[in-house]
Design a protein around this motif. Structure first.
Motif, PDB file in Angstrom:
ATOM      1  N   SER A   1     -38.030 -39.924  -4.596  1.00 44.54           N
ATOM      2  CA  SER A   1     -38.620 -38.599  -4.714  1.00 44.54           C
ATOM      3  C   SER A   1     -38.563 -37.912  -3.349  1.00 44.54           C
ATOM      4  O   SER A   1     -38.337 -38.575  -2.332  1.00 44.54           O
ATOM      5  CB  SER A   1     -40.073 -38.719  -5.150  1.00 44.54           C
ATOM      6  N   GLU A   2     -38.774 -36.613  -3.348  1.00 40.88           N
ATOM      7  CA  GLU A   2     -38.664 -35.882  -2.092  1.00 40.88           C
ATOM      8  C   GLU A   2     -39.649 -36.371  -1.039  1.00 40.88           C
ATOM      9  O   GLU A   2     -39.312 -36.465   0.140  1.00 40.88           O
ATOM     10  CB  GLU A   2     -38.873 -34.387  -2.340  1.00 40.88           C
ATOM     11  N   ASP A   3     -40.863 -36.715  -1.467  1.00 39.95           N
ATOM     12  CA  ASP A   3     -41.849 -37.167  -0.462  1.00 39.95           C
ATOM     13  C   ASP A   3     -41.602 -38.621  -0.034  1.00 39.95           C
ATOM     14  O   ASP A   3     -42.280 -39.135   0.843  1.00 39.95           O
ATOM     15  CB  ASP A   3     -43.279 -36.976  -0.985  1.00 39.95           C
ATOM     16  N   GLY A   4     -40.611 -39.268  -0.652  1.00 33.47           N
ATOM     17  CA  GLY A   4     -40.249 -40.625  -0.228  1.00 33.47           C
ATOM     18  C   GLY A   4     -41.153 -41.710  -0.759  1.00 33.47           C
ATOM     19  O   GLY A   4     -40.943 -42.893  -0.484  1.00 33.47           O
ATOM     20  N   ASN A   5     -42.160 -41.357  -1.556  1.00 27.78           N
ATOM     21  CA  ASN A   5     -43.140 -42.362  -1.975  1.00 27.78           C
ATOM     22  C   ASN A   5     -42.877 -42.962  -3.352  1.00 27.78           C
ATOM     23  O   ASN A   5     -43.621 -43.807  -3.811  1.00 27.78           O
ATOM     24  CB  ASN A   5     -44.547 -41.759  -1.949  1.00 27.78           C
ATOM     25  N   THR A   6     -41.839 -42.473  -4.008  1.00 29.32           N
ATOM     26  CA  THR A   6     -41.506 -43.002  -5.321  1.00 29.32           C
ATOM     27  C   THR A   6     -40.007 -43.286  -5.364  1.00 29.32           C
ATOM     28  O   THR A   6     -39.223 -42.499  -4.835  1.00 29.32           O
ATOM     29  CB  THR A   6     -41.845 -41.963  -6.424  1.00 29.32           C
TER      30      THR A   6
END
Ligand code: IPM
Ligand code: MG
Length: 349
Positions: A144-149
């Motif tokens: 995901s864009e926020d890097g958390n998924t």
């Protein structure tokens, strides 16, 4: 010849010695070409499976492959390009949809298995692993864009399942006529499509006894009762995991060959990896690669005799105790010594 990374160059070198001797005996005139793949290819060209290597493979009757992988990349999850990507790209572009991994025991090695002798002696099955589909290749894959998924997708099409099941039935017909399909149909939609497809195919092979097994149960039964299996067919990732597990039956991961049957050409490779700790030390077991060459003679060059010669040489070397440290740590032979012994045995046979 795609030597690849780690111990790849030294083990494929031994296989070439053996192939050359077999060719002398059987009248083949091998013509070799060498290509870059893996971390070495990234270092030299920026691409783990360069176009040039692909063209070389496409023009070959068979490809002998060493290994791929480098700790520099394993420990760097942020690496932009990975050696393994070269292997996956090669499998996909060459259409290598079926990976055949025979699991057998050698009489002189049964006492080396960490499993009890009475459990492993006489075990003899082949795993037919789907190689160009499933979670290894499914899209979308990423972050995901926020890097958390992060996500991977497991995808199978009916035609992919059909062609590998048909191949597995073919093997079963030539063997003890028992086929085990391993899946996780109690949880996964892809597995249910596998089961449905298999159930549709089974009536066309009335002589073959088909059974279905969940992968967790299979992981247990392979170790507990390996002799019950004849041919196992399964999807990409289950096959990856179960075949490493099954190598314990043979006694060493360094003994297990494989054949990847393809649409365009076939690739023959040991199932172990690049074993970087041993690279360049002349200690790695070349037998898995040498036995992969035996599969090459049988599956790609239509030479049962070539395959038989190599298998007999390997059995003789085990009986003579000419083995590397993974099998005999007290008095190990080097990679070169094993290769020379095998080639010499074939020359004299
Ligand atoms: C294998 C290996 C590969 C795989 C890796 C190196 C990508 O483990 O051939 O079994 O997972 O297929
Ligand atoms: Mg693996």
């Amino acid at each position: 010849m795609l030597a690849g990374d780690g111990i790849g160059p030294e083990i494929t070198r031994q296989a070439v010695k053996v192939i050359d001797q077999v060719c002398k005996k059987t009248g083949y005139m091998p013509e070799y070409g060498e290509g870059l793949v893996g971390a070495v290819a990234i270092d030299k060209t920026g691409d783990p499976y360069p176009e040039e290597t692909h063209n070389l493979c496409m023009g070959s009757d068979a490809v002998l492959f060493g290994a791929i992988g480098d700790p520099r990349f394993d420990n760097d999850p942020k690496a932009k390009v990975r050696p393994e990507k070269g292997l996956l790209e090669m499998r996909q572009k060459l259409g290598l949809y079926a990976n055949i991994r025979p699991v057998m025991t050698f009489e002189s090695l049964v006492h080396k298995s960490p499993l009890r002798e009475d459990i492993v002696a006489g075990a003899d099955f082949i795993a037919v692993r789907e190689l160009t589909g499933g979670i290894y290749f499914g899209r979308p894959q990423g972050r995901s864009e926020d890097g958390n998924t992060a996500y991977d997708t497991c995808v199978y099409h009916r035609y992919e399942i059909e062609r590998i099941c048909k191949l597995a039935f073919g093997f079963a017909m030539k063997r003890r006529k028992k086929l085990t399909m391993v899946d996780k149909a109690n949880v996964l939609a892809t597995s249910r499509l596998w089961r449905e497809t298999m159930q549709e195919l089974a009536p066309s092979y009335p002589e073959v006894e088909v059974e279905y097994m969940f992968v967790d149960n299979a992981a247990m039964q392979i170790i507990q009762w390996p002799k019950r299996f004849d041919v196992i067919v399964t999807e990409n990732m289950f096959g990856d995991i179960l075949t490493d597990e099954a190598s314990v039956i043979t006694g060493s991961l360094g003994m297990l060959p494989s054949a990847s049957i393809g649409v365009h050409t076939s690739v023959f490779e040991p199932i172990h990896g690049s074993y970087p700790q041993a690279a360049g030390k002349n200690i790695a077991n070349p037998v898995a690669t040498v036995l992969s060459a035996a599969m090459m003679f049988e599956h790609a060059l239509d030479s049962e005799e070539g395959g038989r010669l190599i298998r007999r040489a390997v059995e003789a070397s085990l009986e003579a105790g000419v083995v590397t440290g993974d099998i005999d740590s007290t008095d190990p032979a080097s990679t070169e010594e094993v290769g020379d012994w095998l080639a010499g045995w074939i020359e004299k046979s």
